[in-house]
Write a protein that holds these residues in place. Sequence first.
Motif, PDB file in Angstrom:
ATOM      1  N   ASN A   1       0.813  -1.224   0.000  1.00  0.00           N
ATOM      2  CA  ASN A   1       0.000   0.000   0.000  1.00  0.00           C
ATOM      3  C   ASN A   1       0.842   1.267   0.000  1.00  0.00           C
ATOM      4  OD1 ASN A   1       0.985  -0.076   2.584  1.00  0.00           O
ATOM      5  ND2 ASN A   1      -1.015  -0.190   3.584  1.00  0.00           N
ATOM      6  N   THR A   2       2.164   1.156   0.190  1.00  0.00           N
ATOM      7  CA  THR A   2       3.038   2.322   0.093  1.00  0.00           C
ATOM      8  C   THR A   2       3.804   2.339  -1.229  1.00  0.00           C
ATOM      9  OG1 THR A   2       4.780   1.118   1.279  1.00  0.00           O
ATOM     10  CG2 THR A   2       3.304   2.503   2.588  1.00  0.00           C
ATOM     11  N   THR A   3       3.384   1.501  -2.165  1.00  0.00           N
ATOM     12  CA  THR A   3       4.021   1.443  -3.489  1.00  0.00           C
ATOM     13  C   THR A   3       3.124   2.116  -4.523  1.00  0.00           C
ATOM     14  OG1 THR A   3       5.059  -0.668  -2.922  1.00  0.00           O
ATOM     15  CG2 THR A   3       4.980  -0.087  -5.250  1.00  0.00           C
ATOM     16  N   ALA A   4       3.718   2.953  -5.360  1.00  0.00           N
ATOM     17  CA  ALA A   4       2.967   3.600  -6.434  1.00  0.00           C
ATOM     18  C   ALA A   4       2.893   2.642  -7.619  1.00  0.00           C
ATOM     19  CB  ALA A   4       3.641   4.911  -6.846  1.00  0.00           C
ATOM     20  N   LEU A   5       1.698   2.114  -7.884  1.00  0.00           N
ATOM     21  CA  LEU A   5       1.531   1.184  -8.995  1.00  0.00           C
ATOM     22  C   LEU A   5       1.510   1.945 -10.314  1.00  0.00           C
ATOM     23  CD1 LEU A   5      -1.183  -1.219  -7.557  1.00  0.00           C
ATOM     24  CD2 LEU A   5       1.291  -1.546  -7.618  1.00  0.00           C
ATOM     25  N   PRO A   6       2.148   1.415 -11.352  1.00  0.00           N
ATOM     26  CA  PRO A   6       2.158   2.108 -12.645  1.00  0.00           C
ATOM     27  C   PRO A   6       0.796   2.061 -13.326  1.00  0.00           C
ATOM     28  CG  PRO A   6       3.186  -0.046 -12.849  1.00  0.00           C
ATOM     29  CD  PRO A   6       2.898   0.148 -11.390  1.00  0.00           C
ATOM     30  N   VAL A   7       0.566   2.993 -14.223  1.00  0.00           N
ATOM     31  CA  VAL A   7      -0.643   3.005 -15.051  1.00  0.00           C
ATOM     32  C   VAL A   7      -0.288   2.348 -16.378  1.00  0.00           C
ATOM     33  CG1 VAL A   7      -2.380   4.418 -16.177  1.00  0.00           C
ATOM     34  CG2 VAL A   7      -1.502   5.081 -13.931  1.00  0.00           C
ATOM     35  N   TYR A   8      -0.949   1.248 -16.684  1.00  0.00           N
ATOM     36  CA  TYR A   8      -0.617   0.481 -17.888  1.00  0.00           C
ATOM     37  C   TYR A   8      -1.511   0.923 -19.036  1.00  0.00           C
ATOM     38  CZ  TYR A   8       0.553  -3.432 -20.924  1.00  0.00           C
ATOM     39  OH  TYR A   8       0.983  -4.190 -21.977  1.00  0.00           O
ATOM     40  N   THR A   9      -0.887   1.315 -20.137  1.00  0.00           N
ATOM     41  CA  THR A   9      -1.640   1.759 -21.321  1.00  0.00           C
ATOM     42  C   THR A   9      -1.165   1.074 -22.594  1.00  0.00           C
ATOM     43  OG1 THR A   9      -0.115   3.631 -21.605  1.00  0.00           O
ATOM     44  CG2 THR A   9      -2.119   4.032 -20.316  1.00  0.00           C
ATOM     45  N   ASP A  10      -0.319   0.064 -22.466  1.00  0.00           N
ATOM     46  CA  ASP A  10       0.234  -0.593 -23.650  1.00  0.00           C
ATOM     47  C   ASP A  10      -0.718  -1.678 -24.152  1.00  0.00           C
ATOM     48  OD1 ASP A  10       2.388   1.051 -23.465  1.00  0.00           O
ATOM     49  OD2 ASP A  10       3.665  -0.382 -22.411  1.00  0.00           O
ATOM     50  N   VAL A  11      -0.193  -2.537 -25.010  1.00  0.00           N
ATOM     51  CA  VAL A  11      -0.990  -3.548 -25.684  1.00  0.00           C
ATOM     52  C   VAL A  11      -1.557  -4.557 -24.684  1.00  0.00           C
ATOM     53  CG1 VAL A  11       1.033  -5.001 -26.117  1.00  0.00           C
ATOM     54  CG2 VAL A  11      -0.969  -5.209 -27.601  1.00  0.00           C
ATOM     55  N   ILE A  12      -2.757  -5.048 -24.991  1.00  0.00           N
ATOM     56  CA  ILE A  12      -3.439  -6.072 -24.203  1.00  0.00           C
ATOM     57  C   ILE A  12      -3.593  -7.323 -25.060  1.00  0.00           C
ATOM     58  CG2 ILE A  12      -5.604  -6.714 -23.067  1.00  0.00           C
ATOM     59  CD1 ILE A  12      -4.029  -4.737 -21.468  1.00  0.00           C
ATOM     60  N   PRO A  13      -3.212  -8.502 -24.527  1.00  0.00           N
ATOM     61  CA  PRO A  13      -2.547  -8.737 -23.247  1.00  0.00           C
ATOM     62  C   PRO A  13      -1.084  -8.324 -23.296  1.00  0.00           C
ATOM     63  CG  PRO A  13      -2.735 -10.792 -24.447  1.00  0.00           C
ATOM     64  CD  PRO A  13      -3.475  -9.765 -25.260  1.00  0.00           C
TER      65      PRO A  13
END
Length: 647
Positions: A398-410
Amino acid sequence: MASPQDTSAPSVLQQGPDDTPAQLAAALKPGNFKSVVVLADGHQNVPEPLQRRVTQLLGRGLLRAARDAQALCVLRGASDDLLGPVLADREGDGAVLGVAPAGQVRVQANAPGAAVEADALPLAPRLTHLLLTPAGPWGSELRSKIKVAAALAALTQGKAGLLVVVGNGAQLMVEVREAVRQHWPVLVVRGSGDAADRLAEQWDSRVAEGDDPVVAEILADGNLTCITLGDKVAEAVETMTRQVLRGTGGESVLLQAWRRFAALDRAANQQQKDFKDSQNLILLLGLLAVVLSIIYSGPVDPLIATLGLVQWAEGIKSGLNFVLILVPIATSVLIAASNRFKPGKRWVLLRSAAEGIKREIYRYRLRAAGYDVDDLREKKLAQAVEDITRRLVRTEVNTTALPVYTDVIPPQDAAHAQDKGLSLLSTDQYVQWRLVDQLAYYRRKTVPLEQRLTRLQIYVLVAGAGGTLLAALGGQAVIWITFTTALAAAVMSYLAYQQIETTLTGYNQTATDLDNIHTWWTALEPEEQAQRDNIDALVTHTEQVLADELAGWTQRMTDALEKLRETQTQKAAERRALRGQAQDASQLAADQAQAAAGQAAADADQAAAAADAAALAAEQAGAGQPAEVPAEAANQPTPDAPKDEKR
């Protein structure tokens, strides 16, 4: 293949007998688009009382949503009373591809396929492209229509297309089956015609009327969503818009689940890198400290002389001493930072959560037990992802900044190379893209793990043998035994936190279990493989094996990290204690030296006082006067007199 015409009219392409869908898709060049929406043939047979409603649904719902999604629309190339006005009034300049058999629509005289049948229909208005399939009756173009649309969809980063079913076409089911074979979602408008209504009813009951093989295949492998066109057209239009945007790669629960997985996967990889980098640096600094200590305590002077650096000997020794002080400090800082930020613990937690979401994604896509009710399937997936992430944020993560994923799926390497990630799966696809793919992964990983384990164990044996040899040689070589011992300890510590041996054991067990499941499935008869109970057993056992492997790895890594933390903390405390003892010894020596200096000064002062008293006595004796001894020297022995034994 006749090339498209560069005119203000639609760009016309005629299909040759040997042209493949991929070649046709490349030749059409419909511009920039992100997905493909196909309107099934059947809208021209909508009952007259419903035509006004369907017109609104297609114009305000389908075409507008396709424009907003930057989707290529593929539809019947001929105009009719319903589609003509819709296309004529469409907004924007999005690409629209019409498909028709050659000779069945009227095209410009110099275009390919210009020869027309006597009953040819007018061309649909505002088409940007027109594909003419080989000459034949209406309906002969449907398979080419779907296959070319699929080839076009393959150009959009692998996104699946969407088929919209409206009306009452005679060949409607054939077109739906072709879309199902391409693993496309199908949107059925209930209340738009008899064919669409019957398909929706059979989908709800999962029973094909008259054991129709085409419908049976659709029900078995399809991904159908039904919306209702009732009296409230505005609601149907809004629902159509949402479904089109979702079906063309817009927001959906499945897409959001993949993004959650990708974000956690990327964060786990970063924490893994940080943890391994810090631990490797701690081990290297420890070895460096041992080497520098050996050099400083032994061969430093001969080494300086050999290198011809005698004139800088003092500076070199001072620098070496400074580094010897700095290295333990840096090691302590790294250990404290590792214990404070816990990248290893975060890596384990993030990886566990990511793989948990991935398991739910595959269960959802195969419609396994718990995901077999259409109306509840997305809600179940959303709830499962919520439960996993909610548990995760109650930990150190909970103290980690999770990245925002916007690349290819999957994400890359997260699924089979042929798996586009956003479509439902058939049983055979699940076996190949999930079971066999994971089996190959574990088999592939065991080979380098075994080689790595063997290599590191050889390093330990060589280090031990080297220490024995140095002890046998004696002399100056003995001081390097400390280095061989430290090297062996460093390799053992590396093996401990990497968990190579236990990971290899777990991978072999998991690969064996997956192989057994695959063998069991292969041994089933085709009729047995089609039974729902066996499909659920396949998914349940496969995902349970993967979950057990992950749970075992998580527990092993947690125990190893805790043991590593305790060991490093203990060693840091020992180093601090040794430094404290050294500082206490230095302080004691300084205090003793200071006391000795003070005593020497006092003795000197007393001796001087005695000398002064003796001189005064001599002067008085020469003058015939009795000697006067100062009080402070009265009890002091003269330099030549023996001291009182009692004192």
